[in-house]
Design an enzyme around this catalytic site. Structure first.
Site, PDB file in Angstrom:
ATOM      1  N   SER A  58      -2.635   1.415  -4.484  1.00  0.00           N
ATOM      2  CA  SER A  58      -3.084   2.545  -3.667  1.00  0.00           C
ATOM      3  C   SER A  58      -4.488   3.010  -4.000  1.00  0.00           C
ATOM      4  O   SER A  58      -4.857   3.147  -5.167  1.00  0.00           O
ATOM      5  CB  SER A  58      -2.104   3.718  -3.853  1.00  0.00           C
ATOM      6  OG  SER A  58      -2.592   4.856  -3.190  1.00  0.00           O
ATOM      7  N   ALA A  59      -5.247   3.290  -2.937  1.00  0.00           N
ATOM      8  CA  ALA A  59      -6.573   3.887  -3.106  1.00  0.00           C
ATOM      9  C   ALA A  59      -6.446   5.401  -3.225  1.00  0.00           C
ATOM     10  O   ALA A  59      -7.436   6.110  -3.324  1.00  0.00           O
ATOM     11  CB  ALA A  59      -7.439   3.533  -1.903  1.00  0.00           C
ATOM     12  N   GLU A  94     -14.161   3.805   8.199  1.00  0.00           N
ATOM     13  CA  GLU A  94     -13.130   2.954   7.587  1.00  0.00           C
ATOM     14  C   GLU A  94     -12.341   2.169   8.634  1.00  0.00           C
ATOM     15  O   GLU A  94     -12.020   0.997   8.444  1.00  0.00           O
ATOM     16  CB  GLU A  94     -12.150   3.812   6.768  1.00  0.00           C
ATOM     17  CG  GLU A  94     -11.083   2.992   6.069  1.00  0.00           C
ATOM     18  CD  GLU A  94      -9.961   3.831   5.479  1.00  0.00           C
ATOM     19  OE1 GLU A  94      -8.833   3.315   5.391  1.00  0.00           O
ATOM     20  OE2 GLU A  94     -10.195   4.997   5.097  1.00  0.00           O
ATOM     21  N   LYS A 110      -9.441  -3.815  -3.038  1.00  0.00           N
ATOM     22  CA  LYS A 110      -8.130  -4.045  -3.655  1.00  0.00           C
ATOM     23  C   LYS A 110      -8.021  -5.455  -4.239  1.00  0.00           C
ATOM     24  O   LYS A 110      -7.217  -5.704  -5.119  1.00  0.00           O
ATOM     25  CB  LYS A 110      -7.018  -3.784  -2.637  1.00  0.00           C
ATOM     26  CG  LYS A 110      -6.887  -2.287  -2.328  1.00  0.00           C
ATOM     27  CD  LYS A 110      -5.682  -1.983  -1.479  1.00  0.00           C
ATOM     28  CE  LYS A 110      -5.491  -0.480  -1.329  1.00  0.00           C
ATOM     29  NZ  LYS A 110      -4.328  -0.146  -0.518  1.00  0.00           N
ATOM     30  N   ASP A 162      -0.176   5.207   0.998  1.00  0.00           N
ATOM     31  CA  ASP A 162      -0.455   6.176   2.065  1.00  0.00           C
ATOM     32  C   ASP A 162      -0.433   5.507   3.431  1.00  0.00           C
ATOM     33  O   ASP A 162      -1.144   4.535   3.674  1.00  0.00           O
ATOM     34  CB  ASP A 162      -1.833   6.831   1.846  1.00  0.00           C
ATOM     35  CG  ASP A 162      -1.817   7.813   0.688  1.00  0.00           C
ATOM     36  OD1 ASP A 162      -0.848   8.575   0.558  1.00  0.00           O
ATOM     37  OD2 ASP A 162      -2.783   7.802  -0.110  1.00  0.00           O
ATOM     38  N   ASP A 219      -1.472  -0.927   5.854  1.00  0.00           N
ATOM     39  CA  ASP A 219      -1.832  -0.333   7.152  1.00  0.00           C
ATOM     40  C   ASP A 219      -3.304  -0.544   7.453  1.00  0.00           C
ATOM     41  O   ASP A 219      -3.814  -0.029   8.435  1.00  0.00           O
ATOM     42  CB  ASP A 219      -1.516   1.176   7.164  1.00  0.00           C
ATOM     43  CG  ASP A 219      -2.482   1.974   6.318  1.00  0.00           C
ATOM     44  OD1 ASP A 219      -3.075   2.940   6.820  1.00  0.00           O
ATOM     45  OD2 ASP A 219      -2.678   1.623   5.150  1.00  0.00           O
ATOM     46  N   ASP A 270       0.876  -1.164   0.000  1.00  0.00           N
ATOM     47  CA  ASP A 270       0.000   0.000   0.000  1.00  0.00           C
ATOM     48  C   ASP A 270       0.928   1.232   0.000  1.00  0.00           C
ATOM     49  O   ASP A 270       2.135   1.100   0.211  1.00  0.00           O
ATOM     50  CB  ASP A 270      -0.870  -0.055   1.263  1.00  0.00           C
ATOM     51  CG  ASP A 270      -1.669   1.214   1.488  1.00  0.00           C
ATOM     52  OD1 ASP A 270      -2.364   1.653   0.564  1.00  0.00           O
ATOM     53  OD2 ASP A 270      -1.583   1.779   2.603  1.00  0.00           O
TER      54      ASP A 270
END
Length: 318
Positions: free
Chosen positions: A179-180, A111, A228, A66, A253, A64
């Site tokens: 990555s989102a 989230e 994902k 961020d 994370d 990931d």
């Protein structure tokens, strides 16, 4: 008749096991840091051994971005995510900033809420990302201003990032960043830190600019924290560099990041490292039960670097 005295014969079994463990344990002192939590240390060590025996040629790293490759905080202040970096007067106005912040305050607690299931969170995450993207499109963001916005931001990769990126490049180990966030911004952060090597592949939400360089849409399927897996499955087939690399080191994370390796066909060993950045007490148990290694409020790449160093050392499985 001579009697031989064997000193450890009466030693309690537990002590003998402890001594044996001491003699055979993997030499990765970083795993003894107090910020490191493991459910099954022996399984972690066995996996690292197996990966080391297979060598660098069988390894790929999926991460990931961020709050995984970037720091969560610095000097007590939150470090911006790729979406936050866009919060710059060069790119968006104050009204847009307020609206994006209000969305963050509404959806981020959802989230990271350990009491809600991923299924429950999924539609709400789609809602959040879609609203943010719509707001950004309204701002008619100019492509040529992105580099400046990144430069002016306080974006920071984790301590030890250069060793991480450079080592993977030297060993020709593919690094797939999932990555989102916003791909264009993410690339700029890596570029400006001089670690955008040829082995780096990025799957993210990319901006679609018109002929004049103004944002008009986002490309392709929306990637958010909890979908994902679909992204991994649809993109993995296209990346030939990843074929024939059945061992995976996965960094994330969020619990949603654990599905990033689902696109790896015929995997043999997967070792997962989870950064537990905030709400530690509430989330500790679920992270320990989900990730092989959990790093609590650790702003460095020390543990991933140590694990990689061990895997890529030609140790004949020692």
């Amino acid at each position: 008749m001579q009697i031989y005295h064997i000193p450890w014969i009466n030693t309690p079994v537990r002590t003998v096991l402890a001594i044996w463990h001491q003699l055979t344990k993997t030499e990765i002192p970083e795993l003894a840091k107090c910020s490191v939590l493991m459910r099954e240390r022996s399984r972690v060590e066995e996996t690292i051994h197996a990966m080391q025996r297979a060598g660098a040629g069988n390894l790929q790293v999926i991460s990931d971005f961020d709050m995984t490759l970037t720091r969560f905080a610095h000097n007590g202040k939150r470090v911006p995510t790729t979406h936050n970096i866009l919060d710059n007067r060069l790119l968006i106005n104050e009204d847009c900033t307020k609206k994006i912040r209000a969305l963050l305050n509404t959806y981020y607690p959802i989230e990271i809420d350990p009491s809600r299931s991923a299924e429950e969170k999924l539609p709400l995450m789609v809602e959040w990302w879609t609203k943010v993207h719509e707001l950004l499109i309204e701002q008619r963001i100019r492509k040529d201003m992105l580099a400046q916005a990144v430069k002016e931001s306080s974006a920071m990769l984790r301590d030890g990032y250069k060793v991480f990126f450079d080592h993977l490049a030297e060993q020709r180990i593919p690094l797939l960043i999932f990555s989102a966030g916003v791909g264009d911004v993410l690339e700029e952060v890596i570029q400006q830190n001089h670690v955008f090597h040829p082995n780096v592949h990025i799957i993210s939400n990319y901006m679609d600019f018109d002929q004049t360089g103004v944002l008009r849409a986002f490309k392709g399927q929306l990637i958010h924290t909890f979908n994902k897996r679909e992204g991994a499955l649809s993109h993995a087939a296209g990346l030939t560099e990843l074929q024939g690399r059945p061992n995976v080191l996965l960094l994330g994370d969020s619990l949603g990041d654990l599905t990033m390796a689902d696109g790896v066909s015929e995997h043999e060993n997967i070792l997962t490292i989870g950064f537990l950045n905030d709400q530690v007490e509430e989330r500790k148990e679920s992270y320990i039960n989900s990730f092989d290694i959990v790093l609590v409020k650790d702003e460095t790449m020390d543990v991933p670097n140590a694990v990689l160093r061990h895997i890529t050392s030609s140790g004949n499985g020692k």
